[in-house]
Design a protein around this motif. Sequence first.
Motif, PDB file in Angstrom:
ATOM      1  N   ILE A 311     -19.704   4.376 -44.455  1.00 57.24           N
ATOM      2  CA  ILE A 311     -20.264   5.682 -44.830  1.00 57.24           C
ATOM      3  C   ILE A 311     -21.584   5.934 -44.104  1.00 57.24           C
ATOM      4  CG2 ILE A 311     -21.344   6.987 -46.719  1.00 57.24           C
ATOM      5  CD1 ILE A 311     -19.228   5.939 -48.582  1.00 57.24           C
ATOM      6  N   ILE A 312     -21.686   7.121 -43.518  1.00 55.11           N
ATOM      7  CA  ILE A 312     -22.926   7.586 -42.891  1.00 55.11           C
ATOM      8  C   ILE A 312     -23.334   8.878 -43.579  1.00 55.11           C
ATOM      9  CG2 ILE A 312     -24.050   8.377 -40.777  1.00 55.11           C
ATOM     10  CD1 ILE A 312     -21.941   6.754 -39.211  1.00 55.11           C
ATOM     11  N   SER A 313     -24.568   8.930 -44.052  1.00 51.27           N
ATOM     12  CA  SER A 313     -25.084  10.108 -44.738  1.00 51.27           C
ATOM     13  C   SER A 313     -26.241  10.703 -43.946  1.00 51.27           C
ATOM     14  CB  SER A 313     -25.575   9.743 -46.137  1.00 51.27           C
ATOM     15  OG  SER A 313     -24.558   9.114 -46.891  1.00 51.27           O
ATOM     16  N   VAL A 314     -26.296  12.032 -43.899  1.00 50.34           N
ATOM     17  CA  VAL A 314     -27.403  12.737 -43.258  1.00 50.34           C
ATOM     18  C   VAL A 314     -27.882  13.815 -44.215  1.00 50.34           C
ATOM     19  CG1 VAL A 314     -28.222  13.951 -41.208  1.00 50.34           C
ATOM     20  CG2 VAL A 314     -26.239  12.418 -41.033  1.00 50.34           C
ATOM     21  N   LEU A 315     -29.164  13.802 -44.539  1.00 45.88           N
ATOM     22  CA  LEU A 315     -29.748  14.807 -45.413  1.00 45.88           C
ATOM     23  C   LEU A 315     -31.025  15.321 -44.765  1.00 45.88           C
ATOM     24  CD1 LEU A 315     -28.716  12.157 -47.276  1.00 45.88           C
ATOM     25  CD2 LEU A 315     -29.239  13.754 -49.102  1.00 45.88           C
ATOM     26  N   VAL A 316     -31.177  16.635 -44.686  1.00 42.12           N
ATOM     27  CA  VAL A 316     -32.364  17.218 -44.072  1.00 42.12           C
ATOM     28  C   VAL A 316     -32.712  18.519 -44.778  1.00 42.12           C
ATOM     29  CG1 VAL A 316     -31.001  18.385 -42.271  1.00 42.12           C
ATOM     30  CG2 VAL A 316     -33.442  17.939 -41.894  1.00 42.12           C
ATOM     31  N   SER A 317     -33.994  18.723 -45.005  1.00 41.80           N
ATOM     32  CA  SER A 317     -34.466  19.946 -45.654  1.00 41.80           C
ATOM     33  C   SER A 317     -35.592  20.560 -44.837  1.00 41.80           C
ATOM     34  CB  SER A 317     -34.971  19.669 -47.067  1.00 41.80           C
ATOM     35  OG  SER A 317     -35.614  20.814 -47.611  1.00 41.80           O
ATOM     36  N   ASN A 318     -35.531  21.867 -44.635  1.00 42.39           N
ATOM     37  CA  ASN A 318     -36.615  22.573 -43.951  1.00 42.39           C
ATOM     38  C   ASN A 318     -37.595  23.189 -44.947  1.00 42.39           C
ATOM     39  OD1 ASN A 318     -34.334  24.337 -44.470  1.00 42.39           O
ATOM     40  ND2 ASN A 318     -35.363  25.936 -43.294  1.00 42.39           N
ATOM     41  N   TYR A 319     -37.554  22.674 -46.176  1.00 38.46           N
ATOM     42  CA  TYR A 319     -38.529  23.049 -47.206  1.00 38.46           C
ATOM     43  C   TYR A 319     -39.224  21.802 -47.760  1.00 38.46           C
ATOM     44  CZ  TYR A 319     -36.353  27.667 -47.161  1.00 38.46           C
ATOM     45  OH  TYR A 319     -35.877  28.899 -46.773  1.00 38.46           O
ATOM     46  N   GLY A 320     -38.968  20.663 -47.146  1.00 37.73           N
ATOM     47  CA  GLY A 320     -39.552  19.418 -47.623  1.00 37.73           C
ATOM     48  C   GLY A 320     -38.988  18.960 -48.944  1.00 37.73           C
ATOM     49  N   ASP A 321     -37.755  19.402 -49.291  1.00 40.41           N
ATOM     50  CA  ASP A 321     -37.147  18.978 -50.553  1.00 40.41           C
ATOM     51  C   ASP A 321     -36.865  17.476 -50.521  1.00 40.41           C
ATOM     52  OD1 ASP A 321     -37.300  21.544 -51.489  1.00 40.41           O
ATOM     53  OD2 ASP A 321     -35.183  22.015 -51.200  1.00 40.41           O
ATOM     54  N   ASN A 322     -36.656  16.903 -51.698  1.00 41.40           N
ATOM     55  CA  ASN A 322     -36.605  15.452 -51.855  1.00 41.40           C
ATOM     56  C   ASN A 322     -35.256  14.873 -51.419  1.00 41.40           C
ATOM     57  OD1 ASN A 322     -36.783  12.769 -52.702  1.00 41.40           O
ATOM     58  ND2 ASN A 322     -38.010  13.307 -54.493  1.00 41.40           N
ATOM     59  N   VAL A 323     -35.148  14.551 -50.138  1.00 36.92           N
ATOM     60  CA  VAL A 323     -33.908  13.969 -49.612  1.00 36.92           C
ATOM     61  C   VAL A 323     -33.696  12.559 -50.152  1.00 36.92           C
ATOM     62  CG1 VAL A 323     -33.900  15.353 -47.496  1.00 36.92           C
ATOM     63  CG2 VAL A 323     -35.097  13.159 -47.520  1.00 36.92           C
ATOM     64  N   TRP A 324     -34.770  11.862 -50.494  1.00 30.18           N
ATOM     65  CA  TRP A 324     -34.663  10.478 -50.979  1.00 30.18           C
ATOM     66  C   TRP A 324     -34.013  10.442 -52.362  1.00 30.18           C
ATOM     67  CZ3 TRP A 324     -38.711  12.767 -48.496  1.00 30.18           C
ATOM     68  CH2 TRP A 324     -38.945  12.317 -47.195  1.00 30.18           C
ATOM     69  N   LYS A 325     -34.357  11.400 -53.189  1.00 29.46           N
ATOM     70  CA  LYS A 325     -33.745  11.500 -54.516  1.00 29.46           C
ATOM     71  C   LYS A 325     -32.249  11.752 -54.389  1.00 29.46           C
ATOM     72  CE  LYS A 325     -33.996  14.252 -58.782  1.00 29.46           C
ATOM     73  NZ  LYS A 325     -34.691  15.401 -59.451  1.00 29.46           N
ATOM     74  N   GLU A 326     -31.868  12.631 -53.462  1.00 30.98           N
ATOM     75  CA  GLU A 326     -30.446  12.915 -53.262  1.00 30.98           C
ATOM     76  C   GLU A 326     -29.724  11.704 -52.668  1.00 30.98           C
ATOM     77  OE1 GLU A 326     -29.236  15.828 -54.511  1.00 30.98           O
ATOM     78  OE2 GLU A 326     -31.326  15.957 -55.167  1.00 30.98           O
ATOM     79  N   MET A 327     -30.401  10.946 -51.801  1.00 29.64           N
ATOM     80  CA  MET A 327     -29.792   9.759 -51.209  1.00 29.64           C
ATOM     81  C   MET A 327     -29.510   8.708 -52.270  1.00 29.64           C
ATOM     82  SD  MET A 327     -28.653   8.661 -48.326  1.00 29.64           S
ATOM     83  CE  MET A 327     -27.499   7.322 -48.648  1.00 29.64           C
ATOM     84  N   ARG A 328     -30.383   8.601 -53.256  1.00 28.49           N
ATOM     85  CA  ARG A 328     -30.138   7.647 -54.354  1.00 28.49           C
ATOM     86  C   ARG A 328     -28.855   8.000 -55.105  1.00 28.49           C
ATOM     87  NH1 ARG A 328     -35.635   9.045 -55.651  1.00 28.49           N
ATOM     88  NH2 ARG A 328     -37.051   7.722 -54.454  1.00 28.49           N
ATOM     89  N   LYS A 329     -28.625   9.285 -55.280  1.00 31.70           N
ATOM     90  CA  LYS A 329     -27.410   9.720 -55.945  1.00 31.70           C
ATOM     91  C   LYS A 329     -26.171   9.350 -55.121  1.00 31.70           C
ATOM     92  CE  LYS A 329     -29.702  13.791 -57.960  1.00 31.70           C
ATOM     93  NZ  LYS A 329     -29.749  15.270 -57.927  1.00 31.70           N
ATOM     94  N   ILE A 330     -26.284   9.524 -53.814  1.00 31.34           N
ATOM     95  CA  ILE A 330     -25.160   9.189 -52.929  1.00 31.34           C
ATOM     96  C   ILE A 330     -24.823   7.710 -53.043  1.00 31.34           C
ATOM     97  CG2 ILE A 330     -24.469   9.025 -50.505  1.00 31.34           C
ATOM     98  CD1 ILE A 330     -26.130  11.609 -50.065  1.00 31.34           C
ATOM     99  N   ARG A 331     -25.854   6.869 -53.032  1.00 32.13           N
ATOM    100  CA  ARG A 331     -25.617   5.422 -53.162  1.00 32.13           C
ATOM    101  C   ARG A 331     -24.929   5.115 -54.483  1.00 32.13           C
ATOM    102  NH1 ARG A 331     -31.680   4.636 -51.691  1.00 32.13           N
ATOM    103  NH2 ARG A 331     -31.654   4.714 -49.412  1.00 32.13           N
ATOM    104  N   LYS A 332     -25.379   5.759 -55.551  1.00 38.67           N
ATOM    105  CA  LYS A 332     -24.821   5.474 -56.874  1.00 38.67           C
ATOM    106  C   LYS A 332     -23.359   5.882 -56.967  1.00 38.67           C
ATOM    107  CE  LYS A 332     -25.755   6.355 -61.774  1.00 38.67           C
ATOM    108  NZ  LYS A 332     -26.660   7.038 -62.747  1.00 38.67           N
ATOM    109  N   VAL A 333     -23.000   7.005 -56.348  1.00 40.40           N
ATOM    110  CA  VAL A 333     -21.636   7.521 -56.468  1.00 40.40           C
ATOM    111  C   VAL A 333     -20.683   6.887 -55.447  1.00 40.40           C
ATOM    112  CG1 VAL A 333     -20.202   9.596 -56.249  1.00 40.40           C
ATOM    113  CG2 VAL A 333     -22.412   9.708 -57.420  1.00 40.40           C
ATOM    114  N   LEU A 334     -21.132   6.714 -54.225  1.00 38.72           N
ATOM    115  CA  LEU A 334     -20.233   6.322 -53.136  1.00 38.72           C
ATOM    116  C   LEU A 334     -20.302   4.852 -52.724  1.00 38.72           C
ATOM    117  CD1 LEU A 334     -20.582   9.442 -50.788  1.00 38.72           C
ATOM    118  CD2 LEU A 334     -18.848   8.989 -52.517  1.00 38.72           C
ATOM    119  N   TYR A 335     -21.379   4.138 -53.098  1.00 35.63           N
ATOM    120  CA  TYR A 335     -21.498   2.757 -52.664  1.00 35.63           C
ATOM    121  C   TYR A 335     -20.850   1.808 -53.674  1.00 35.63           C
ATOM    122  CZ  TYR A 335     -24.803   4.056 -48.954  1.00 35.63           C
ATOM    123  OH  TYR A 335     -25.413   4.604 -47.854  1.00 35.63           O
TER     124      TYR A 335
END
Length: 335
Positions: A311-335
């Motif tokens: 699995i490769i995930s890419v998250l990017v925000s042009n408003y400085g939104d919290n990509v790290w918080k969303e990445m934690r969710k991805i790990r919890k659901v998909l890993y």
Amino acid sequence: MGIKEMTDVNFRGNIYIVQNGKVLYERENGFADFPNKISNTIETKFASASAGKVFVAVGILQLIEQERIRFDDTLGMLLDISFYNIDKDITVKQLLNHTSGVPDYFDESVMDKYEELWIDYPNYKIRHNNDLLPLFINKPMMYSKGEKFQYNNSGYVLLAMIIEKVTGMYFDQYLKENIFDICGMKSAGYYELDKLPAKCANNYIYCANTNGYRTNIFSVDVKGTGAGGAFITVKDIISFWANLLEGNLISKEFVSDMLSKQSGDGVDKEEGYYGYGVWIIDNPNGKNFAYFQGCDPGVSFISEYNPNNGIISVLVSNYGDNVWKEMRKIRKVLY
């Protein structure tokens, strides 16, 4: 609960997740141009801040594999500039793994806001790596070379200058020809904020005093350097990972070293250790995870590779939104 249900509906930017080439999740949200309500799309080019260090690392590793430079070559051997109090015996490897101790023009341990840099030194002057030298070249070493790990932006500026010295090309042109073109990253590049091409997202900073947004054009370097600043699409990053892992950019032996622990102490379990241009997270149940990330005013980016399930995930925000918080969710659901 799936990743779609767990993702913050207010997250502005793009999320793209693939597994062995198959798209698991795709989302585009928010506006690339807020006042004109032009939406982000899969083709939107986003600023990626410090994530660009991974490209510089690959460029340096390419030159090492070609025996044009070596890991133990020093600053004094490779660059013909005045170093003042900077140790000329700092090695390429120490720059790569953030153990050099060179003065960091943006020391995140003591500075909170990147835009503070431009109070006395206008950001529009930063169009090449050597334009950043006045911000750190006269400062003392932070610690003796090799003494410890400390994330360092100046070190990667110096690495980009080494690429330029050795190849005779601007570092971004070298990266385009030797990484972006090979990977088919047609949208990727180091673009000047006053000369942005089509489909680039503006980056927005929230202003509490006006309850509105301003762009970051006066808050970051007008053009990216070795420390970061590449514009990318989420599909560009997937292609980069694919070509890197397949050995199309550097040998698989070098890829293995790049994605292995080279420095750091792992005290922060989520941040982990450092390889070459990437962070490494310990995984006691299998192979370690590798990611690269970036954060600037109005910019947030993370991309992670899980070698255990492809699995490769890419998250990017042009408003400085919290990509790290969303990445934690991805790990919890998909890993």
